[in-house]
Design an enzyme around this catalytic site. Structure first.
Site, mmCIF file in Angstrom:
data_model
loop_
_atom_site.group_PDB
_atom_site.id
_atom_site.type_symbol
_atom_site.label_atom_id
_atom_site.label_comp_id
_atom_site.label_asym_id
_atom_site.label_seq_id
_atom_site.Cartn_x
_atom_site.Cartn_y
_atom_site.Cartn_z
ATOM 1 N N ASP A 13 -10.863 15.350 50.716
ATOM 2 C CA ASP A 13 -11.098 16.787 50.786
ATOM 3 C C ASP A 13 -10.571 17.406 49.488
ATOM 4 O O ASP A 13 -9.807 16.769 48.755
ATOM 5 C CB ASP A 13 -10.365 17.346 52.006
ATOM 6 C CG ASP A 13 -10.473 18.848 52.129
ATOM 7 O OD1 ASP A 13 -11.588 19.375 51.975
ATOM 8 O OD2 ASP A 13 -9.433 19.496 52.358
ATOM 9 N N ASP B 282 -9.580 21.291 48.988
ATOM 10 C CA ASP B 282 -8.588 22.354 49.116
ATOM 11 C C ASP B 282 -7.415 21.933 49.979
ATOM 12 O O ASP B 282 -7.572 21.507 51.120
ATOM 13 C CB ASP B 282 -9.249 23.611 49.692
ATOM 14 C CG ASP B 282 -10.295 24.171 48.742
ATOM 15 O OD1 ASP B 282 -9.919 24.490 47.601
ATOM 16 O OD2 ASP B 282 -11.469 24.261 49.130
ATOM 17 N N ASP C 254 -7.031 17.912 55.628
ATOM 18 C CA ASP C 254 -5.993 18.789 56.168
ATOM 19 C C ASP C 254 -6.491 19.800 57.191
ATOM 20 O O ASP C 254 -5.686 20.386 57.909
ATOM 21 C CB ASP C 254 -5.324 19.567 55.029
ATOM 22 C CG ASP C 254 -6.247 20.604 54.420
ATOM 23 O OD1 ASP C 254 -5.965 21.807 54.557
ATOM 24 O OD2 ASP C 254 -7.272 20.228 53.843
#
Length: 266
Positions: free
Chosen positions: A17, A19, A216
């Site tokens: 991922d 961000d 996240d």
């Protein structure tokens, strides 16, 4: 840990991922360890990929400079390789986009379009800016962008986003994935990062057991449940922490590098 180390030996490709995984969303900080990690993985013959809710337009220059082998973007709806060869393309049907916009307008919600090569807002105000600016900066405004462009994802934007409920006509077509107090991704019902990653694996002749992924947020959940090894960043959504095989440190504290060293992959 021994079982996890044995499982890690099957890893042939790792998806990241962006961000709050590769970089800090609100500040743009990316540690020096990240380019080093990608280079070490490349030397070991382990493929890399980006798996993001951003569309390809929103993949930042510093992320592209890492030279990943694959880009799974728009939560799995648009997938290309490092040579810009299209692997998977799944825009929302025009009729579905029209229904989404009708619903959002009736709910007094603004919206953002994800095309393949642009991100466009229906309007620009404080609520939209709070959610979008840390990722894309200020967007161009065109509420009719969908008329002549394929749309891969729509974002709802309002100060009451948590109260929006899909109407009956959309519940079997799209789903909401909240990523911000003011916003949700509205994606195809079967669309996810896991779906996009599965298209890459099919092309490579690999299985889910050959995948490791780092993430996240809630839009990583299907990928965490897909197979292989899932690594959550220290500051992750509780559902991601619960689903992870391993929890590593934060971006600022070189969490990705630490995890890969612990799992004996670099």
């Amino acid at each position: 840990m021994k079982d996890l180390l044995n499982k890690a030996k099957q890893t042939k490709i790792i998806f990241f991922d962006i961000d709050d995984t590769l970089r800090v969303k609100n500040t743009g900080y990316m540690p020096d360890s990240i380019p080093r990690v990608f280079e070490l993985l490349r030397k070991k013959g382990i493929l890399t990929g980006i798996a993001t809710g951003r569309n390809f337009y929103g993949v930042l220059p510093e992320i592209k400079a890492l030279n990943p082998d694959f880009f799974v973007t728009a939560n799995g709806a648009y997938v290309i390789d490092s040579s810009d060869q299209l692997i998977y393309n799944n825009p929302l049907p025009k009729s579905t986009v029209a229904s989404i916009l009708s619903w959002l307008k009736n709910c007094d919600s603004d919206y953002v379009f994800y095309g393949s090569d642009n991100v466009v807002a229906s309007s620009w105000n404080e609520v939209v800016a709070q959610a979008i600016s840390p990722i894309y900066g200020e967007l161009s405004v065109n509420p009719d962008y969908h008329d002549i462009h394929d749309i891969y994802q729509v974002l709802s934007l309002s100060d009451h986003d948590d109260q929006l409920v899909l109407p009956d006509e959309l519940v079997n077509k799209v789903r909401q994935v909240r990523w911000h107090p003011h916003s949700s991704d509205i994606v195809p019902i079967a669309g996810s990062k896991a779906d996009g990653v599965s298209r890459v694996l099919k092309q490579l002749g690999l299985s889910p057991e050959n995948v490791m992924n780092f993430g996240d947020e809630l839009n990583d959940l299907e990928l965490f449940e897909f197979g292989g090894i899932s690594v959550a960043m220290k500051v992750s959504h509780p559902a991601i922490l619960a689903s992870a095989d391993y929890v590593t440190d934060s971006v600022e504290n070189d969490g990705i590098e630490k995890a890969l060293k612990t799992l004996a992959l670099i």
